[in-house]
Design an enzyme around this catalytic site. Structure first.
Site, mmCIF file in Angstrom:
data_model
loop_
_atom_site.group_PDB
_atom_site.id
_atom_site.type_symbol
_atom_site.label_atom_id
_atom_site.label_comp_id
_atom_site.label_asym_id
_atom_site.label_seq_id
_atom_site.Cartn_x
_atom_site.Cartn_y
_atom_site.Cartn_z
ATOM 1 N N TYR A 155 2.085 3.854 4.161
ATOM 2 C CA TYR A 155 0.629 3.951 4.314
ATOM 3 C C TYR A 155 0.267 5.359 4.760
ATOM 4 C CZ TYR A 155 -4.022 3.253 6.265
ATOM 5 O OH TYR A 155 -5.368 3.359 6.537
ATOM 6 N N GLU A 243 -7.822 7.279 1.988
ATOM 7 C CA GLU A 243 -6.790 6.288 2.324
ATOM 8 C C GLU A 243 -5.942 5.993 1.100
ATOM 9 O OE1 GLU A 243 -7.809 2.091 2.841
ATOM 10 O OE2 GLU A 243 -6.845 2.145 4.798
#
Ligand code: GDP
Ligand code: MN
Length: 434
Positions: A155, A243
């Site tokens: 991530y 993101e």
């Protein structure tokens, strides 16, 4: 010693408060939208185009609006395996469900014909995910991309962080999944690098993040390079958040951004005209777009008390105080400043068009806004729309006395409130009576 009854009552109160808290937070984050004139949303394919323009590694892709286009795109890609992805603004698509019956908003297949068949069950149907309303969001476009094998999912996000007054890079070797869950269960697996916006990202910071994400050997330099490129993109496009989940690696030794979500600073619109021109409003509720036509900002919620306010701060305070008094807001309409009587009328028309609405709470603080104009707008709207639900009005500030007189002399069944608390109590009571 407290009696068992008192303890039980206390525990009940605590439980209720705990149950309310996530709801309040959710509402607060929605109300956050009220602060911006407009809220720029880009689909994944648009974000990935920006990324690839800045040297960030994404898969080759085409965008399709029909099943036929999707099939053609799959053939044109001419690759071993294809990934087909529904384009909606919400995340969690992989685990989503369509109202066509199809499960999953992300599909892998080797057969272009299957791409066509799947796309037929995606386009024009609603996709429901953890992040969408229950009824889901209509899919208008799909992304047809070259699928790559993923050997590891991490991530990565870059965001503006208030507590540090600057950008922060957040990463976790545990990607692909819901990052909030990782943060809750394994906080030690969340890594942060604070960036000094004047100095920019340092090589050592990019390297350290790559290492924390678990990229080894030659992959470490590649990941660090991608992180730096993502940071430069973040600055260049005035993003508030980039993101990438998953930020993954392939068995062939490539670091790839498999997904993309970018948020933008609306104040930078003047210098990001090309990006803002891509704004995708197709997922707005029609009522939001209608409100925007009159310079009003509308947020739909799921309670039964319509709220007519000016300013995001007042909207959130109104929301909290309705909850505290046991009620639920049905929606918010933010007037902003410089209000005209006609806008007040339109606002009422929009608020009452929602069948959920059982009462209206007006909470206006007159600073730039003149309360008398609001009062005139309210009485006009009440008469012309033949308002059928209870109306509670709290006005304060500029010209409030004149406004009170207008309301009182109108002969209309309008309940006046002296302050915010009083207004909320009266609105909640008017709904409870029904
Ligand atoms: P989201 O569910 O909306 O976050 O959509 P993502 O783009 O993140 O896709 C969901 C999941 O599908 C990812 O976490 C991956 O596991 C998988 N996925 C997406 N693209 C590919 C791909 O090209 N190859 C493989 N093997 N898996 C993929
Ligand atoms: Mn994702």
């Amino acid at each position: 010693m407290a009696s068992p009854v008192a303890i039980a009552a206390q525990a009940g109160k605590l439980l209720r408060e705990q149950a309310l808290r996530p709801r309040l937070l959710a509402v607060r984050s929605q109300a956050g939208h009220l602060t911006s004139r407009r809220w720029l949303n880009l689909q994944e394919y648009q974000s990935k185009k920006l990324m690839s323009d800045h040297g960030v590694k994404v898969q080759r892709f085409f965008v399709a609006s029909t099943a036929k286009e999707a099939l053609e795109a799959a053939k044109r890609l001419n690759v071993k395996e294809i990934v087909l992805k529904a384009q909606i603004l919400a995340g969690g698509r992989g685990k989503g469900v369509f109202n066509s019956g199809l499960k999953g908003g992300v599909h892998l297949t080797k057969d272009p014909d299957v791409v066509g068949q799947l796309a037929r069950q995606m386009i024009g149907y609603n996709l429901t995910t953890k992040q969408t309303p229950k009824e889901g969001v209509k899919v208008n476009k799909v992304m047809v991309a070259e699928a790559l094998d993923i050997s590891r999912e991490t991530y990565l996000a870059i965001l503006m962080d208030r507590s540090h007054n600057g950008p922060v890079i957040v990463g976790s070797p545990q990607g692909g999944v819901d990052i909030e869950e990782v943060a809750a269960s394994n906080p030690e697996l969340i890594f942060k690098e604070q960036i000094d916006i004047f100095e920019g990202i340092k090589d050592s910071q990019a390297q350290r993040m790559a290492e924390n994400l678990g990229f080894l050997g030659p992959l470490k330099n590649q990941a660090a390079d991608q992180i730096k490129k993502l940071y430069h993109l973040f600055l260049k496009i005035d993003a508030t958040q980039v993101e990438v989940n998953p930020f993954g690696e392939t068995p062939e030794g490539q670091v790839v951004c498999f997904d993309a979500k970018i948020n933008f600073d609306d104040n930078a619109e003047f210098r990001q005209k090309d990006i803002f021109a891509m704004d995708d409003k197709s997922e707005n509720e029609p009522i939001e777009n209608e409100a925007a036509r009159y310079d009003l900002k509308y947020i739909g919620l799921d309670g039964n008390i319509a709220c007519f306010v000016n300013g995001a701060g007042l909207a959130m305070a109104t929301c909290d105080i309705i909850f505290l008094n046991g009620g639920k807001p049905a929606n918010f309409l933010d007037l902003g400043g410089g209000v005209k009587e006609a806008q007040v009328y339109q606002a009422f028309k929009l608020l009452t068009s929602d069948p959920k609405v059982e009462a209206i709470l007006v909470n206006i603080f007159g600073g730039i806004v003149n309360c008398a104009i609001i009062a005139n707008g309210i009485t006009k709207a009440c008469r012309e729309l033949e308002l059928k639900v209870p109306l509670v009005v709290r006005l304060e500030g500029t010209n409030v006395q004149e406004a009170q007189n207008i309301l009182k002399n109108s002969g209309l069944p309008i309940t006046s409130a002296v302050d915010l608390e009083d207004a909320a109590k009266k609105a909640v009571a008017s709904v409870a009576k029904k």
